[in-house]
Design an enzyme around this catalytic site. Structure first.
Site, short mmCIF file in Angstrom:
data_model
loop_
_atom_site.label_atom_id
_atom_site.label_comp_id
_atom_site.label_asym_id
_atom_site.label_seq_id
_atom_site.Cartn_x
_atom_site.Cartn_y
_atom_site.Cartn_z
N ARG A 23 32.39 14.95 49.51
CA ARG A 23 33.36 14.77 50.60
C ARG A 23 34.81 14.89 50.10
O ARG A 23 35.68 14.15 50.55
CB ARG A 23 33.18 13.41 51.28
CG ARG A 23 31.82 13.20 51.89
CD ARG A 23 31.80 13.74 53.30
NE ARG A 23 30.70 13.16 54.06
CZ ARG A 23 30.86 12.24 55.00
NH1 ARG A 23 32.04 11.80 55.31
NH2 ARG A 23 29.81 11.78 55.63
N ARG A 27 39.77 12.56 54.96
CA ARG A 27 40.86 11.72 55.46
C ARG A 27 41.73 11.05 54.41
O ARG A 27 42.83 10.63 54.70
CB ARG A 27 40.27 10.64 56.37
CG ARG A 27 40.03 11.13 57.77
CD ARG A 27 39.51 10.01 58.62
NE ARG A 27 38.33 9.42 58.02
CZ ARG A 27 37.26 9.01 58.69
NH1 ARG A 27 37.25 9.09 60.00
NH2 ARG A 27 36.22 8.49 58.09
N ARG A 36 44.14 17.47 60.94
CA ARG A 36 43.30 16.80 61.94
C ARG A 36 44.05 16.37 63.19
O ARG A 36 43.46 16.13 64.24
CB ARG A 36 42.57 15.60 61.31
CG ARG A 36 41.35 15.96 60.54
CD ARG A 36 40.13 16.25 61.44
NE ARG A 36 39.45 15.01 61.80
CZ ARG A 36 39.43 14.50 63.01
NH1 ARG A 36 40.05 15.11 63.99
NH2 ARG A 36 38.78 13.38 63.25
N ASP A 72 30.00 20.15 58.27
CA ASP A 72 29.30 18.87 58.40
C ASP A 72 27.81 19.17 58.46
O ASP A 72 27.43 20.27 58.88
CB ASP A 72 29.74 18.10 59.65
CG ASP A 72 29.25 16.67 59.62
OD1 ASP A 72 29.91 15.82 59.01
OD2 ASP A 72 28.16 16.39 60.16
N TYR A 146 19.28 11.43 62.92
CA TYR A 146 20.36 11.53 63.92
C TYR A 146 19.82 12.04 65.25
O TYR A 146 20.20 11.57 66.33
CB TYR A 146 21.48 12.46 63.44
CG TYR A 146 22.41 11.83 62.42
CD1 TYR A 146 23.17 10.71 62.75
CD2 TYR A 146 22.54 12.35 61.14
CE1 TYR A 146 24.02 10.13 61.83
CE2 TYR A 146 23.39 11.77 60.21
CZ TYR A 146 24.13 10.66 60.55
OH TYR A 146 24.98 10.08 59.65
O1 CP3 Z 1 32.70 17.52 50.79
C1 CP3 Z 1 33.43 18.18 51.56
O2 CP3 Z 1 34.63 18.33 51.36
C2 CP3 Z 1 32.77 18.83 52.78
C3 CP3 Z 1 32.81 17.99 53.90
C4 CP3 Z 1 31.63 17.22 54.47
C5 CP3 Z 1 31.76 16.60 55.72
N1 CP3 Z 1 30.55 16.07 56.05
C6 CP3 Z 1 32.98 16.59 56.56
C7 CP3 Z 1 33.23 15.37 57.34
C8 CP3 Z 1 30.33 17.00 54.01
C9 CP3 Z 1 29.68 17.43 52.71
C10 CP3 Z 1 29.67 16.27 55.03
C11 CP3 Z 1 28.25 15.89 54.96
C12 CP3 Z 1 27.77 14.78 55.80
N2 CP3 Z 1 28.09 14.50 57.10
C13 CP3 Z 1 26.78 13.86 55.40
C14 CP3 Z 1 26.11 13.86 54.06
C15 CP3 Z 1 26.95 13.25 53.02
C16 CP3 Z 1 26.97 11.75 52.98
O3 CP3 Z 1 28.09 11.21 53.00
O4 CP3 Z 1 25.91 11.13 52.91
C17 CP3 Z 1 26.55 12.98 56.48
C18 CP3 Z 1 25.59 11.83 56.50
C19 CP3 Z 1 27.38 13.41 57.55
C20 CP3 Z 1 27.48 12.83 58.91
C21 CP3 Z 1 28.86 12.34 59.16
N3 CP3 Z 1 29.91 13.15 59.54
C22 CP3 Z 1 29.37 11.02 58.97
C23 CP3 Z 1 28.54 9.83 58.57
C24 CP3 Z 1 30.75 11.07 59.25
C25 CP3 Z 1 31.76 9.93 59.12
C26 CP3 Z 1 32.27 9.37 60.39
C27 CP3 Z 1 33.63 8.71 60.15
O5 CP3 Z 1 34.56 9.02 60.92
O6 CP3 Z 1 33.76 7.91 59.22
C28 CP3 Z 1 31.06 12.40 59.59
C29 CP3 Z 1 32.39 12.92 59.92
C30 CP3 Z 1 32.97 13.73 58.82
N4 CP3 Z 1 32.39 14.84 58.28
C31 CP3 Z 1 34.23 13.54 58.22
C32 CP3 Z 1 34.41 14.57 57.30
C33 CP3 Z 1 35.58 14.86 56.41
C34 CP3 Z 1 35.19 12.39 58.57
C35 CP3 Z 1 36.59 12.72 58.77
C36 CP3 Z 1 37.03 13.24 60.10
O7 CP3 Z 1 36.58 12.76 61.16
O8 CP3 Z 1 37.87 14.12 60.04
#
Ligand code: CP3
Length: 366
Positions: A23, A27, A36, A72, A146
């Site tokens: 990740r 943020r 964003r 994502d 999910y």
């Molecule tokens: O690594 C990178 O730079 C690529 C970005 C990336 C995102 N999601 C962008 C994202 C990757 C590799 C993921 C994978 C992902 N998404 C996983 C597997 C990795 C892990 O952490 O276990 C999972 C379970 C998800 C599902 C998901 N998407 C979650 C749990 C969240 C967080 C919700 C929150 O707001 O805290 C997201 C949203 C998300 N995906 C963000 C990012 C950067 C959060 C930031 C935003 O909303 O801009």
């Protein structure tokens, strides 16, 4: 071209331990937060030039040894006819969660045309990057959870209920997701991804017994197919110390270790279960009617990725260094890719991450 990360994935010697961060675009970066303000997460993914810009941010800012395409795990589901939303501070949300076979039947084969923006961003990035680009997907269980729960879950009750009560439906859903993710990962490699990571973020909520029955066959099928793509594949399960040997059995060239697991112990455990056949000698005894095969085993050590606790980055510098050193000292440099043991957290200080990357690069430099 800095290929240190790819060399480590292939168990070749490297000048230093490569590092990237799960990740790594997100943020905690002010530049990301600025983007964003104008685009939602999904909109970033749908605009290849913005997606490429976001993907490049951590590479330029942190000097990590690999880029990971900004996306994502939910994105490819769009290409299978499943709509979702990503809600801030919650995560993925599904309007019509899967309840029955009728819902599973509506999921179609992965169609890359629907999400062709990802491939466009990957090709654009390959022209600019001087480090390898990682493509990724979610693993079938994590995605299924999910889809069935309708959002993030604590106890996975609906998911496990389907697994136990309707195993045929469950296996059909897992099979569709495994095939879809193979096609999606293949599409990313064809567009230019040089390595892949499969995230099984929630699989740690299963017992080894249930993993074996309900997950392992689908993961094996996925990883066998991925071998044909000829790029290194990282297999990461979170909270999954109790499943490590099974995760290795499922497949993957590199095993991602979560932060709760001792990486030295992981290496020892996986070493024992990863013996490979070095040579096979066929002895035929003509005077007797039998032949015997003698196999010589080589103990190969697994290639590991990990595993600093993301919260350690909130600690004072000396503690971060001490914990980083401990990981680096506990296993040999060859076959190790440094990373956090789960995704970086939103309020992490960028300067501390920069220091971490620099520290890892210097500590074992040859
Ligand atoms: O690594 C990178 O730079 C690529 C970005 C990336 C995102 N999601 C962008 C994202 C990757 C590799 C993921 C994978 C992902 N998404 C996983 C597997 C990795 C892990 O952490 O276990 C999972 C379970 C998800 C599902 C998901 N998407 C979650 C749990 C969240 C967080 C919700 C929150 O707001 O805290 C997201 C949203 C998300 N995906 C963000 C990012 C950067 C959060 C930031 C935003 O909303 O801009």
């Amino acid at each position: 071209m800095n290929d240190t990360f790819l060399r480590a994935c292939r168990n070749e010697t490297t000048e230093y331990t490569p590092i990237w961060i799960m990740r790594q675009a997100g943020r905690y970066q002010p530049e990301y937060r600025k983007i964003r303000e104008k685009y939602s997460l999904v909109e970033i993914c749908k605009h290849p030039e913005v997606c490429a810009e976001v993907t490049l941010l951590p590479v330029q800012q942190l000097k990590v040894d690999a880029a990971i395409i900004f996306s994502d795990i939910m994105v490819p589901l769009d290409g299978m006819g499943i709509s979702f939303e990503i809600k801030e501070n919650i995560g993925p949300v599904i309007q019509n969660p899967i309840k029955s076979i009728k819902d599973i039947d509506r999921i179609h084969d992965f169609d890359a045309n629907i999400i062709n923006y990802t491939g466009t961003a990957i090709s654009m990035l390959r022209r600019e990057l001087t480090v390898p680009l990682i493509g990724f997907s979610g693993a079938p269980f994590t995605l299924a959870s999910y889809l069935i729960e309708g959002g993030p879950s604590k106890n996975f009750i609906k998911t496990k209920t389907m697994m136990y009560s309707n195993p045929d439906d469950w296996h059909l859903l897992m099979n569709k997701l495994a095939n879809g993710m193979f096609e999606y990962l293949k599409y990313q490699v064809e567009a230019g991804a040089q390595a892949l990571q499969v995230f099984d973020s929630w699989v740690g909520n299963l017992t080894p017994d249930d993993y074996t029955t309900y997950i392992l066959p689908h993961m094996k099928a996925l990883f066998i197919q991925l071998k044909t793509l000829n790029v290194p594949v990282i297999h990461f399960g979170f909270n999954a110390s109790h499943l490590l040997e099974l995760i290795q059995q499922a497949g993957g060239d590199v095993i991602g270790i979560d932060w709760k697991t001792d990486i030295k112990e992981a290496r020892e455990r996986l070493n024992d279960s990863s013996r490979v056949i070095k040579s096979t000698k066929e002895h035929t005894y003509t005077h007797k009617l039998f032949s015997m095969t003698e196999q010589e085993y080589t103990k190969t050590f697994p290639i590991l990725q990990g595993n600093l606790d993301p919260v350690v980055l909130f600690a004072p510098q000396n503690i971060i260094e001490e914990k980083t050193k401990k990981i680096l000292d506990s296993i040999p440099q060859q076959g190790h890719i440094f990373n956090l043991g789960h995704g970086i957290l939103p309020n992490t200080d960028v300067a501390k991450v920069q220091d971490l990357v620099e520290f890892v690069h210097q500590y074992k430099r040859n």
